[in-house]
Enzyme design. Structure first.
Site, PDB file in Angstrom:
ATOM      1  N   SER A  51       3.915   2.878   8.018  1.00  0.00           N
ATOM      2  CA  SER A  51       3.557   1.834   7.059  1.00  0.00           C
ATOM      3  C   SER A  51       4.793   1.264   6.378  1.00  0.00           C
ATOM      4  O   SER A  51       5.707   2.001   5.988  1.00  0.00           O
ATOM      5  CB  SER A  51       2.643   2.407   5.975  1.00  0.00           C
TER       6      SER A  51
ATOM      7  N   ASP B 235       0.031  -7.625   1.807  1.00  0.00           N
ATOM      8  CA  ASP B 235       0.411  -6.216   1.717  1.00  0.00           C
ATOM      9  C   ASP B 235       1.927  -6.112   1.829  1.00  0.00           C
ATOM     10  O   ASP B 235       2.477  -5.769   2.873  1.00  0.00           O
ATOM     11  CB  ASP B 235      -0.288  -5.437   2.842  1.00  0.00           C
TER      12      ASP B 235
ATOM     13  N   HIS C 225       0.823  -1.209   0.000  1.00  0.00           N
ATOM     14  CA  HIS C 225       0.000   0.000   0.000  1.00  0.00           C
ATOM     15  C   HIS C 225       0.858   1.261   0.000  1.00  0.00           C
ATOM     16  O   HIS C 225       0.335   2.358  -0.221  1.00  0.00           O
ATOM     17  CB  HIS C 225      -1.005  -0.002   1.168  1.00  0.00           C
TER      18      HIS C 225
END
Length: 264
Positions: A213, A120, A76
């Protein structure tokens, strides 16, 4: 009794709605310098030489050096980006030992992202980087450990994740010690979590947050990379709800097939 059951179901529905998962980079941006790892501690220089900062088109993520020419991060983070600047050996966020910029042609996202939970993850091919005390790789788990769920093991997550309001000062690298929990515990909060997800407890508001992230989760014992920061609770980083990482042991074949990096 019927009224009680209806009320209980209504409360459960509200609770379930509150405990959704959201990528840290997609959390609302604060107007203050915050949003980094919450309730962690400042890292000393060289504590996590495998951690890199990733500056994409308008957003910031973390990543892990896994070889002289490969960085591992979250899909992502790379998704929709045209390029990235990689900050190596930084303690102050933008005061790196050196940087490299590469285009999206060097991004390899897991082909099952985002249709299957637990995928992910992405690789970034980089120019060759020499290793030393401030810039070094982190090892992946070996194939002998591919079925180890690491329940109750302790690990460390590091990242910057700072947001800025015109401030010229970057954030200092933050780290937080987190305990891995089993997926049954995590599923009680968010619904069924597949084996490709690794969850950690976040007591006292200790968690990854906006900007973290793609960053690393590394075991205290053995210093192996076991997680890639993927999501936190939509209720917020300091809500006390578990945070989720892509489980690296579930991606060993994919990493090997696309980068050649593997430990046997």
């Amino acid at each position: 009794m019927k009224t009680f059951i209806v009320l209980a179901l209504a409360i459960a529905a509200v609770a379930a709605e509150s405990f959704e998962q959201v990528h840290p980079k997609d959390l609302p941006q604060s107007q203050k310098i915050e949003g980094r790892i919450t309730n962690g501690y400042p890292a000393y220089e060289g504590k996590a030489p495998y951690t890199v900062g990733l500056s994409f088109n308008g957003w910031w993520c973390g990543g892990s050096i896994i070889a002289h020419d490969w960085v591992l991060t979250a899909a992502h983070c790379t998704n929709g980006a045209s390029s990235v600047t990689i900050y190596y050996g930084a303690t102050w966020r933008t005061n790196a030992q050196f940087t490299h910029s590469v285009g999206s042609g060097n991004f390899i996202q897991n082909g099952n992202y985002p249709s299957q939970s637990g995928n992910d993850i992405a690789l970034i091919r980089t120019p060759h980087v020499d290793f030393w005390s401030m810039v070094n790789k982190v090892e992946l788990p070996s194939y002998n450990d591919r079925y180890n769920m690491y329940d109750n093991w302790w690990a460390v997550a590091c990242g910057w994740g700072g947001t800025y309001d015109g401030s010229p000062l970057p954030d200092w690298l933050q780290c937080v010690d987190l305990q891995i929990i089993n997926n049954d515990q995590c599923s009680q909060v968010y619904g069924h979590q597949p084996e490709g997800i690794l969850c950690v407890a976040t007591p006292d508001g200790k968690s990854t947050c906006s900007g973290d992230s793609g960053g690393p989760l590394v075991l205290h014992d053995g210093a192996k990379l076991v997680g890639v920061a993927s999501w936190v609770s939509s209720a917020g980083c300091q809500s006390g709800h578990p945070s989720g990482f892509t489980r690296v042991t579930a991606q060993l074949d994919w990493i090997r097939d696309n980068s050649g990096v593997a430990y046997y």
